[in-house]
Scaffold this active site. Structure first.
Site, short mmCIF file in Angstrom:
data_model
loop_
_atom_site.label_atom_id
_atom_site.label_comp_id
_atom_site.label_asym_id
_atom_site.label_seq_id
_atom_site.Cartn_x
_atom_site.Cartn_y
_atom_site.Cartn_z
N HIS A 27 -1.57 1.22 -4.25
CA HIS A 27 -2.01 2.61 -4.04
C HIS A 27 -1.20 3.60 -4.87
O HIS A 27 -1.24 4.80 -4.61
CB HIS A 27 -1.92 2.97 -2.55
CG HIS A 27 -2.97 2.30 -1.71
ND1 HIS A 27 -3.01 2.35 -0.35
CD2 HIS A 27 -4.06 1.55 -2.07
CE1 HIS A 27 -4.05 1.66 0.11
NE2 HIS A 27 -4.69 1.16 -0.91
N GLN B 161 0.85 -1.20 0.00
CA GLN B 161 0.00 0.00 0.00
C GLN B 161 0.88 1.24 0.00
O GLN B 161 0.39 2.35 -0.13
CB GLN B 161 -0.89 0.01 1.24
CG GLN B 161 -1.83 -1.17 1.32
CD GLN B 161 -2.45 -1.29 2.72
OE1 GLN B 161 -3.53 -0.78 2.97
NE2 GLN B 161 -1.75 -1.94 3.62
N ASN B 162 2.19 1.04 0.17
CA ASN B 162 3.11 2.18 0.26
C ASN B 162 3.40 2.76 -1.13
O ASN B 162 3.51 2.02 -2.11
CB ASN B 162 4.41 1.76 0.93
CG ASN B 162 4.17 1.27 2.35
OD1 ASN B 162 3.13 1.57 2.93
ND2 ASN B 162 5.11 0.52 2.89
P1 OAD Z 1 -1.45 3.13 8.95
O1 OAD Z 1 -0.81 4.41 9.34
O2 OAD Z 1 -2.93 3.06 8.98
O3 OAD Z 1 -0.92 1.95 9.89
C1 OAD Z 1 0.42 1.73 10.12
C2 OAD Z 1 0.57 0.45 10.94
O4 OAD Z 1 1.94 0.21 11.12
C3 OAD Z 1 -0.07 0.49 12.32
O5 OAD Z 1 -0.83 -0.69 12.53
C4 OAD Z 1 1.12 0.56 13.27
O6 OAD Z 1 0.89 -0.19 14.47
C5 OAD Z 1 2.18 -0.14 12.47
N1 OAD Z 1 3.56 0.31 12.75
C6 OAD Z 1 4.00 1.56 13.02
N2 OAD Z 1 5.33 1.59 13.15
C7 OAD Z 1 5.76 0.32 12.98
C8 OAD Z 1 7.04 -0.31 13.00
N3 OAD Z 1 8.16 0.38 13.21
N4 OAD Z 1 7.09 -1.64 12.77
C9 OAD Z 1 5.96 -2.36 12.55
N5 OAD Z 1 4.73 -1.82 12.51
C10 OAD Z 1 4.63 -0.50 12.73
O7 OAD Z 1 -0.85 2.74 7.52
P2 OAD Z 1 -1.41 1.70 6.44
O8 OAD Z 1 -2.07 0.56 7.11
O9 OAD Z 1 -0.29 1.42 5.52
O10 OAD Z 1 -3.77 5.10 1.56
O11 OAD Z 1 -2.49 2.58 5.72
C11 OAD Z 1 -3.19 2.08 4.61
C12 OAD Z 1 -3.54 3.19 3.67
O12 OAD Z 1 -4.26 4.21 4.38
C13 OAD Z 1 -2.36 3.94 3.09
O13 OAD Z 1 -1.80 3.28 1.97
C14 OAD Z 1 -2.94 5.25 2.72
C15 OAD Z 1 -3.73 5.51 3.98
O14 OAD Z 1 -4.80 6.37 3.89
C16 OAD Z 1 -3.97 6.12 0.70
O15 OAD Z 1 -3.47 7.21 0.86
C17 OAD Z 1 -4.86 5.77 -0.43
#
Ligand code: OAD
Length: 240
Positions: A115, A97-98
């Site tokens: 994405h 998703q990155n």
């Molecule tokens: P989120 O910001 O929603 O979630 C990040 C996740 O990473 C959380 O569950 C944290 O607990 C975890 N996390 C943070 N730091 C970490 C680390 N050092 N090691 C392991 N885990 C860690 O991001 P996404 O789930 O990627 O879409 O978000 C999905 C989509 O929502 C993105 O692609 C973006 C956003 O809106 C669009 O912009 C279309």
């Protein structure tokens, strides 16, 4: 303790990644305190309505992210490299998703960016006119093929994610699913685990903390940053 889902019959793995995997490369996650969406309204910067209202604001939001991604302070971390190493042992396909290029920089062979990609733009008149883009984008930048206005090649809320046919095929053909560093709050990425469950195929979640989907996974590695837990996952797979 080693779980018996890490067995010798696993040949192909579908790996979903999210912002948590890029976090230790100095790229902010989206949610949580100090996340990107804390300081910005999604409807202004990641929605077609925001683009219609104020193109300069949207361009400057992504220009800032692009120049940060290309700055010396952002490099692939141990999690990206551990995932790239798994290419040697498995048919290892990353669906991310990155919008960064960090999996590619770490050397992963197959990276599907559902994405989109911050380092490219596309033409508003023709979605197939896509160009690599590493500098700032403005409303004075037009398609070299047809003259349409260029916009960042990132999927916004309400838009279709990319490469879904290829992702569906990988879901059907992979032996295992692993979800790394995503909050599992955004569809359709967060529905993949349920499909693997229906097919009775093993699923693993790696995250700093449990997520809304954790109960669905067969095995979880929680409480450690991706730079540690993804390496642990690699070692479990390789029986080290
Ligand atoms: P989120 O910001 O929603 O979630 C990040 C996740 O990473 C959380 O569950 C944290 O607990 C975890 N996390 C943070 N730091 C970490 C680390 N050092 N090691 C392991 N885990 C860690 O991001 P996404 O789930 O990627 O879409 O978000 C999905 C989509 O929502 C993105 O692609 C973006 C956003 O809106 C669009 O912009 C279309």
């Amino acid at each position: 303790m080693k779980n018996n889902i890490f067995n010798k019959n696993i040949k192909s793995i579908l790996c979903l990644t999210g912002a948590g995997v890029d976090a230790e490369s100095n790229i902010k996650t989206f949610r949580g305190s100090d996340g990107t969406w804390e300081g910005h309204d999604i409807y202004n910067v990641a929605h077609p309505d925001g683009w219609k209202r104020d193109k300069d604001l949207v361009n400057s939001f992504y220009n800032e992210r692009r120049s940060h991604l290309l700055s010396p302070s952002v490099k692939p971390n141990k999690a990206h490299y551990a995932l790239a190493e798994l290419d040697k042992y498995f048919e290892f396909n990353i669906v991310t998703q990155n919008i960064s290029d960090l999996h590619k920089r770490a050397g992963s062979k197959t990276v599907i960016q559902m994405h989109g990609n911050l380092l490219s733009v596309f033409c508003e008149n023709n979605r197939e006119h896509i160009f690599e883009w590493k500098k700032n984008l403005s409303t004075n930048d037009f398609c070299p093929k047809c003259g349409g206005l260029l916009r960042v090649n990132v999927v916004w809320f309400s838009e279709q994610v990319l490469h879904m046919d290829k992702i569906d095929e990988l879901i059907k053909t992979s032996d295992m699913f692993v979800s790394c560093g995503t909050s599992s709050l955004v569809a359709p990425a967060n529905t993949i685990v349920e499909i693997f469950k229906q097919m009775n195929k093993p699923t693993v979640e790696i995250n700093l903390e449990r997520t809304v989907s954790s109960d669905l996974f067969d095995y979880g590695l929680y409480g450690k940053p991706a730079t540690v837990s993804v390496v642990e996952f690699k070692n479990l797979l390789l029986d080290k």
